[in-house]
Design a protein around this motif. Structure first.
Motif, mmCIF file in Angstrom:
data_model
loop_
_atom_site.group_PDB
_atom_site.id
_atom_site.type_symbol
_atom_site.label_atom_id
_atom_site.label_comp_id
_atom_site.label_asym_id
_atom_site.label_seq_id
_atom_site.Cartn_x
_atom_site.Cartn_y
_atom_site.Cartn_z
ATOM 1 N N PRO A 1 -65.149 -30.627 -31.262
ATOM 2 C CA PRO A 1 -65.715 -31.637 -31.974
ATOM 3 C C PRO A 1 -66.817 -32.584 -31.215
ATOM 4 N N SER A 2 -67.505 -33.545 -31.884
ATOM 5 C CA SER A 2 -68.769 -34.030 -31.236
ATOM 6 C C SER A 2 -68.360 -34.915 -29.930
ATOM 7 N N PHE A 3 -67.178 -35.433 -30.031
ATOM 8 C CA PHE A 3 -66.643 -36.306 -28.933
ATOM 9 C C PHE A 3 -66.502 -35.567 -27.556
ATOM 10 N N VAL A 4 -66.672 -34.266 -27.498
ATOM 11 C CA VAL A 4 -66.555 -33.258 -26.369
ATOM 12 C C VAL A 4 -67.922 -33.180 -25.927
ATOM 13 N N VAL A 5 -68.315 -33.850 -24.836
ATOM 14 C CA VAL A 5 -69.752 -33.790 -24.704
ATOM 15 C C VAL A 5 -70.181 -32.614 -23.447
ATOM 16 N N ALA A 6 -69.245 -32.226 -22.790
ATOM 17 C CA ALA A 6 -69.358 -31.111 -21.674
ATOM 18 C C ALA A 6 -68.146 -30.387 -21.217
ATOM 19 N N ASN A 7 -68.100 -29.175 -20.767
ATOM 20 C CA ASN A 7 -67.027 -28.517 -20.118
ATOM 21 C C ASN A 7 -67.278 -27.376 -19.174
ATOM 22 N N TYR A 8 -66.475 -26.887 -18.510
ATOM 23 C CA TYR A 8 -66.753 -25.838 -17.629
ATOM 24 C C TYR A 8 -65.593 -25.266 -17.267
ATOM 25 N N LEU A 9 -65.609 -24.190 -16.885
ATOM 26 C CA LEU A 9 -64.382 -23.098 -16.465
ATOM 27 C C LEU A 9 -64.889 -22.608 -15.095
ATOM 28 N N GLN A 10 -64.213 -22.943 -14.119
ATOM 29 C CA GLN A 10 -64.562 -22.550 -12.715
ATOM 30 C C GLN A 10 -63.578 -21.555 -12.306
ATOM 31 N N ILE A 11 -63.980 -20.413 -11.697
ATOM 32 C CA ILE A 11 -63.368 -19.378 -11.026
ATOM 33 C C ILE A 11 -63.506 -19.106 -9.875
ATOM 34 N N ARG A 12 -62.703 -19.207 -9.011
ATOM 35 C CA ARG A 12 -62.472 -18.375 -7.547
ATOM 36 C C ARG A 12 -61.355 -17.366 -7.361
ATOM 37 N N TRP A 13 -61.888 -16.594 -6.787
ATOM 38 C CA TRP A 13 -60.868 -15.363 -6.608
ATOM 39 C C TRP A 13 -61.110 -14.951 -5.064
ATOM 40 N N TYR A 14 -59.814 -14.636 -4.410
ATOM 41 C CA TYR A 14 -59.717 -14.290 -2.977
ATOM 42 C C TYR A 14 -59.420 -12.801 -2.939
ATOM 43 N N THR A 15 -59.838 -12.449 -1.690
ATOM 44 C CA THR A 15 -59.518 -10.920 -1.408
ATOM 45 C C THR A 15 -57.852 -10.485 -1.301
ATOM 46 N N ASN A 16 -57.004 -11.868 -1.231
ATOM 47 C CA ASN A 16 -55.522 -11.516 -1.179
ATOM 48 C C ASN A 16 -55.170 -11.755 -2.566
ATOM 49 N N ASP A 17 -56.122 -11.638 -3.589
ATOM 50 C CA ASP A 17 -55.498 -11.848 -4.951
ATOM 51 C C ASP A 17 -55.178 -13.572 -5.123
ATOM 52 N N ASP A 18 -55.030 -14.354 -4.176
ATOM 53 C CA ASP A 18 -55.106 -15.871 -4.590
ATOM 54 C C ASP A 18 -56.336 -16.076 -5.546
ATOM 55 N N PHE A 19 -56.157 -17.117 -6.144
ATOM 56 C CA PHE A 19 -57.114 -17.633 -7.254
ATOM 57 C C PHE A 19 -56.943 -19.015 -7.451
ATOM 58 N N ILE B 1 -58.406 -21.303 -10.975
ATOM 59 C CA ILE B 1 -59.266 -21.262 -12.187
ATOM 60 C C ILE B 1 -58.940 -22.767 -12.993
ATOM 61 N N HIS B 2 -60.076 -23.374 -12.858
ATOM 62 C CA HIS B 2 -60.111 -24.827 -13.219
ATOM 63 C C HIS B 2 -60.925 -25.051 -14.581
ATOM 64 N N TYR B 3 -60.196 -25.650 -15.502
ATOM 65 C CA TYR B 3 -60.968 -25.865 -16.778
ATOM 66 C C TYR B 3 -61.157 -27.354 -17.106
ATOM 67 N N GLU B 4 -62.402 -27.964 -17.656
ATOM 68 C CA GLU B 4 -62.326 -29.500 -17.551
ATOM 69 C C GLU B 4 -63.385 -29.703 -19.004
ATOM 70 N N GLU B 5 -62.912 -30.817 -19.410
ATOM 71 C CA GLU B 5 -63.612 -31.289 -20.781
ATOM 72 C C GLU B 5 -64.068 -32.672 -20.536
ATOM 73 N N GLU B 6 -65.299 -32.979 -20.533
ATOM 74 C CA GLU B 6 -65.679 -34.593 -20.618
ATOM 75 C C GLU B 6 -65.751 -34.929 -21.920
ATOM 76 N N TYR B 7 -65.360 -36.172 -22.387
ATOM 77 C CA TYR B 7 -65.477 -36.809 -23.557
ATOM 78 C C TYR B 7 -66.613 -37.777 -23.720
ATOM 79 N N GLU B 8 -66.971 -38.321 -24.814
ATOM 80 C CA GLU B 8 -67.932 -39.484 -24.899
ATOM 81 C C GLU B 8 -67.747 -40.506 -24.118
ATOM 82 N N LYS B 9 -66.522 -41.130 -24.039
ATOM 83 C CA LYS B 9 -66.396 -42.451 -23.311
ATOM 84 C C LYS B 9 -66.076 -42.126 -21.547
ATOM 85 N N GLY B 10 -66.398 -41.140 -21.314
ATOM 86 C CA GLY B 10 -66.245 -40.837 -19.815
ATOM 87 C C GLY B 10 -64.818 -40.026 -19.444
#
Length: 140
Positions: free
Chosen positions: A53-71, A73-82
């Motif tokens: 919907p239009s009130f969601v102005v930004a988003n991202y999904l950031q993935i870090r994976w480590y050689t020992n299979d730790d990880f 994964i961060h998802y975030e949305e930003e809304y119009e009012k901050g």
């Protein structure tokens, strides 16, 4: 996830490259950056805002994976009012939860919920992407 959490193993760039290759061309994402300057140990994806919907102005999904299979994964949305909405899927040693855990929305609070994750990175990625997809579909 802090620098101290990730000291147990280096970043697994081979896995990040595989994820990058797998998600190239996926219409959900308007941008996919492997090791961007602002997050050189990560893969960062931005969902196409047409899915929101239009009130969601930004988003991202950031993935870090480590050689020992730790990880992380961060998802975030930003809304119009901050305001923001975020969550994290984690597997790493820590003092607040079991090694596998989830920081639930809307604020990704700590401590999180203990979780057992699959051992294969593809299954973990599918789980996180499906949960984000379910969230996005919930808008409609």
């Amino acid at each position: 996830m802090t620098a101290e959490d990730s000291e147990s193993a280096p970043i697994d760039f081979e896995i990040l490259n595989r994820i990058y290759s797998r998600l190239q061309g996926d219409e959900r994402f308007e941008e996919i950056k492997l090791r961007p300057e602002y997050a050189p140990n990560s893969l960062v994806l931005r969902y196409d805002l047409r899915y929101f919907p239009s009130f969601v102005v930004a988003n991202y999904l950031q993935i870090r994976w480590y050689t020992n299979d730790d990880f992380n994964i961060h998802y975030e949305e930003e809304y119009e009012k901050g305001d923001t909405w975020n969550c994290r899927w984690d597997r790493h040693p820590n003092s607040h939860n079991h090694r596998g855990h989830f920081h639930p929305p809307p604020d990704g609070s700590t401590p999180g919920e203990n979780r057992d994750y699959p051992t294969d990175w593809r299954d973990v990625l599918s789980l996180a992407l499906n949960e984000v997809d379910d969230h996005i579909q919930g808008f409609w």
